[in-house]
Scaffold this motif. Sequence first.
Motif, PDB file in Angstrom:
ATOM      1  N   GLN A  88       0.815  -1.208   0.000  1.00  0.00           N
ATOM      2  CA  GLN A  88       0.000   0.000   0.000  1.00  0.00           C
ATOM      3  C   GLN A  88       0.857   1.271   0.000  1.00  0.00           C
ATOM      4  OE1 GLN A  88      -2.689  -0.594   3.293  1.00  0.00           O
ATOM      5  NE2 GLN A  88      -4.029  -1.848   2.044  1.00  0.00           N
ATOM      6  N   VAL A  89       1.791   1.293  -0.957  1.00  0.00           N
ATOM      7  CA  VAL A  89       2.659   2.455  -1.161  1.00  0.00           C
ATOM      8  C   VAL A  89       2.645   2.791  -2.654  1.00  0.00           C
ATOM      9  CG1 VAL A  89       4.171   1.960   0.813  1.00  0.00           C
ATOM     10  CG2 VAL A  89       4.728   1.022  -1.431  1.00  0.00           C
ATOM     11  N   SER A  90       3.273   3.882  -3.019  1.00  0.00           N
ATOM     12  CA  SER A  90       3.325   4.256  -4.432  1.00  0.00           C
ATOM     13  C   SER A  90       4.348   3.403  -5.179  1.00  0.00           C
ATOM     14  CB  SER A  90       3.695   5.736  -4.570  1.00  0.00           C
ATOM     15  OG  SER A  90       5.046   5.930  -4.219  1.00  0.00           O
ATOM     16  N   ILE A  91       4.212   3.350  -6.486  1.00  0.00           N
ATOM     17  CA  ILE A  91       5.158   2.598  -7.318  1.00  0.00           C
ATOM     18  C   ILE A  91       6.547   3.209  -7.225  1.00  0.00           C
ATOM     19  CG2 ILE A  91       4.698   3.821  -9.483  1.00  0.00           C
ATOM     20  CD1 ILE A  91       5.236   0.027  -9.150  1.00  0.00           C
ATOM     21  N   ILE A  92       6.626   4.518  -7.063  1.00  0.00           N
ATOM     22  CA  ILE A  92       7.923   5.188  -6.921  1.00  0.00           C
ATOM     23  C   ILE A  92       8.628   4.706  -5.653  1.00  0.00           C
ATOM     24  CG2 ILE A  92       9.061   7.430  -6.599  1.00  0.00           C
ATOM     25  CD1 ILE A  92       7.946   6.926  -9.439  1.00  0.00           C
ATOM     26  N   THR A  93       7.879   4.533  -4.577  1.00  0.00           N
ATOM     27  CA  THR A  93       8.457   4.031  -3.322  1.00  0.00           C
ATOM     28  C   THR A  93       8.996   2.624  -3.517  1.00  0.00           C
ATOM     29  OG1 THR A  93       6.996   5.425  -2.003  1.00  0.00           O
ATOM     30  CG2 THR A  93       7.964   3.504  -0.901  1.00  0.00           C
ATOM     31  N   VAL A  94       8.240   1.777  -4.199  1.00  0.00           N
ATOM     32  CA  VAL A  94       8.690   0.405  -4.457  1.00  0.00           C
ATOM     33  C   VAL A  94       9.957   0.424  -5.300  1.00  0.00           C
ATOM     34  CG1 VAL A  94       8.125  -1.764  -5.623  1.00  0.00           C
ATOM     35  CG2 VAL A  94       6.395  -0.607  -4.246  1.00  0.00           C
ATOM     36  N   LYS A  95       9.990   1.226  -6.352  1.00  0.00           N
ATOM     37  CA  LYS A  95      11.176   1.302  -7.212  1.00  0.00           C
ATOM     38  C   LYS A  95      12.395   1.770  -6.425  1.00  0.00           C
ATOM     39  CE  LYS A  95       8.688   2.088 -11.519  1.00  0.00           C
ATOM     40  NZ  LYS A  95       9.141   0.996 -12.350  1.00  0.00           N
ATOM     41  N   ARG A  96      12.207   2.752  -5.560  1.00  0.00           N
ATOM     42  CA  ARG A  96      13.303   3.261  -4.738  1.00  0.00           C
ATOM     43  C   ARG A  96      13.826   2.175  -3.787  1.00  0.00           C
ATOM     44  NH1 ARG A  96      11.359   8.241  -3.114  1.00  0.00           N
ATOM     45  NH2 ARG A  96       9.948   7.103  -1.772  1.00  0.00           N
ATOM     46  N   LEU A  97      12.909   1.434  -3.153  1.00  0.00           N
ATOM     47  CA  LEU A  97      13.298   0.341  -2.261  1.00  0.00           C
ATOM     48  C   LEU A  97      14.080  -0.735  -3.012  1.00  0.00           C
ATOM     49  CD1 LEU A  97      10.044  -0.164  -0.169  1.00  0.00           C
ATOM     50  CD2 LEU A  97      12.275   0.483   0.730  1.00  0.00           C
ATOM     51  N   MET A  98      13.586  -1.094  -4.200  1.00  0.00           N
ATOM     52  CA  MET A  98      14.229  -2.157  -4.974  1.00  0.00           C
ATOM     53  C   MET A  98      15.624  -1.737  -5.435  1.00  0.00           C
ATOM     54  SD  MET A  98      11.981  -4.400  -4.608  1.00  0.00           S
ATOM     55  CE  MET A  98      12.230  -5.755  -5.722  1.00  0.00           C
ATOM     56  N   VAL A  99      15.776  -0.512  -5.894  1.00  0.00           N
ATOM     57  CA  VAL A  99      17.088  -0.018  -6.317  1.00  0.00           C
ATOM     58  C   VAL A  99      18.056  -0.032  -5.137  1.00  0.00           C
ATOM     59  CG1 VAL A  99      18.331   2.049  -7.076  1.00  0.00           C
ATOM     60  CG2 VAL A  99      16.283   1.320  -8.286  1.00  0.00           C
ATOM     61  N   ASP A 100      17.588   0.396  -3.983  1.00  0.00           N
ATOM     62  CA  ASP A 100      18.435   0.402  -2.790  1.00  0.00           C
ATOM     63  C   ASP A 100      18.872  -1.015  -2.423  1.00  0.00           C
ATOM     64  OD1 ASP A 100      19.648   1.632  -0.394  1.00  0.00           O
ATOM     65  OD2 ASP A 100      18.056   0.547   0.673  1.00  0.00           O
ATOM     66  N   LEU A 101      17.938  -1.959  -2.431  1.00  0.00           N
ATOM     67  CA  LEU A 101      18.269  -3.352  -2.103  1.00  0.00           C
ATOM     68  C   LEU A 101      19.218  -3.960  -3.136  1.00  0.00           C
ATOM     69  CD1 LEU A 101      14.763  -4.603  -0.912  1.00  0.00           C
ATOM     70  CD2 LEU A 101      16.783  -4.213   0.514  1.00  0.00           C
ATOM     71  N   LEU A 102      19.029  -3.630  -4.400  1.00  0.00           N
ATOM     72  CA  LEU A 102      19.929  -4.115  -5.453  1.00  0.00           C
ATOM     73  C   LEU A 102      21.339  -3.554  -5.270  1.00  0.00           C
ATOM     74  CD1 LEU A 102      17.545  -3.852  -8.520  1.00  0.00           C
ATOM     75  CD2 LEU A 102      18.686  -5.940  -7.754  1.00  0.00           C
ATOM     76  N   LYS A 103      21.448  -2.247  -4.999  1.00  0.00           N
ATOM     77  CA  LYS A 103      22.761  -1.610  -4.823  1.00  0.00           C
ATOM     78  C   LYS A 103      23.510  -2.166  -3.628  1.00  0.00           C
ATOM     79  CE  LYS A 103      22.023   2.873  -7.000  1.00  0.00           C
ATOM     80  NZ  LYS A 103      21.887   4.318  -6.784  1.00  0.00           N
ATOM     81  N   ARG A 104      22.765  -2.502  -2.562  1.00  0.00           N
ATOM     82  CA  ARG A 104      23.402  -3.030  -1.355  1.00  0.00           C
ATOM     83  C   ARG A 104      23.677  -4.527  -1.437  1.00  0.00           C
ATOM     84  NH1 ARG A 104      20.401  -1.877   3.778  1.00  0.00           N
ATOM     85  NH2 ARG A 104      18.566  -2.299   2.546  1.00  0.00           N
ATOM     86  N   GLY A 105      23.270  -5.151  -2.533  1.00  0.00           N
ATOM     87  CA  GLY A 105      23.538  -6.570  -2.723  1.00  0.00           C
ATOM     88  C   GLY A 105      22.638  -7.478  -1.909  1.00  0.00           C
ATOM     89  N   VAL A 106      21.494  -6.980  -1.495  1.00  0.00           N
ATOM     90  CA  VAL A 106      20.566  -7.784  -0.698  1.00  0.00           C
ATOM     91  C   VAL A 106      19.728  -8.675  -1.601  1.00  0.00           C
ATOM     92  CG1 VAL A 106      18.628  -7.697   0.936  1.00  0.00           C
ATOM     93  CG2 VAL A 106      20.493  -6.038   1.118  1.00  0.00           C
ATOM     94  N   ILE A 107      19.329  -8.148  -2.762  1.00  0.00           N
ATOM     95  CA  ILE A 107      18.539  -8.926  -3.716  1.00  0.00           C
ATOM     96  C   ILE A 107      19.215  -8.894  -5.077  1.00  0.00           C
ATOM     97  CG2 ILE A 107      16.328  -8.574  -2.537  1.00  0.00           C
ATOM     98  CD1 ILE A 107      15.685  -6.422  -4.657  1.00  0.00           C
TER      99      ILE A 107
END
Length: 60
Positions: A23-42
């Motif tokens: 229940q968040v915006s698509i921009i929030t999801v994209k930001r979370l995913m980019v952060d997790l990708l950059k940190r090597g979590v996903i």
Amino acid sequence: MQVLNLIQENLFITQVELKEKMQVSIITVKRLMVDLLKRGVIERQGSSRRGKWFIISQKE
């Protein structure tokens, strides 16, 4: 982290599905995913439409 739990439940989950479940915006999801990708979590394997997510580490 909620996004990691949702990925664990469904490796093929899309960002739109994450948006709806969290229940968040698509921009929030994209930001979370980019952060997790950059940190090597996903990591994403396969195409953007038919690929799946892998959780590399649980560090948050």
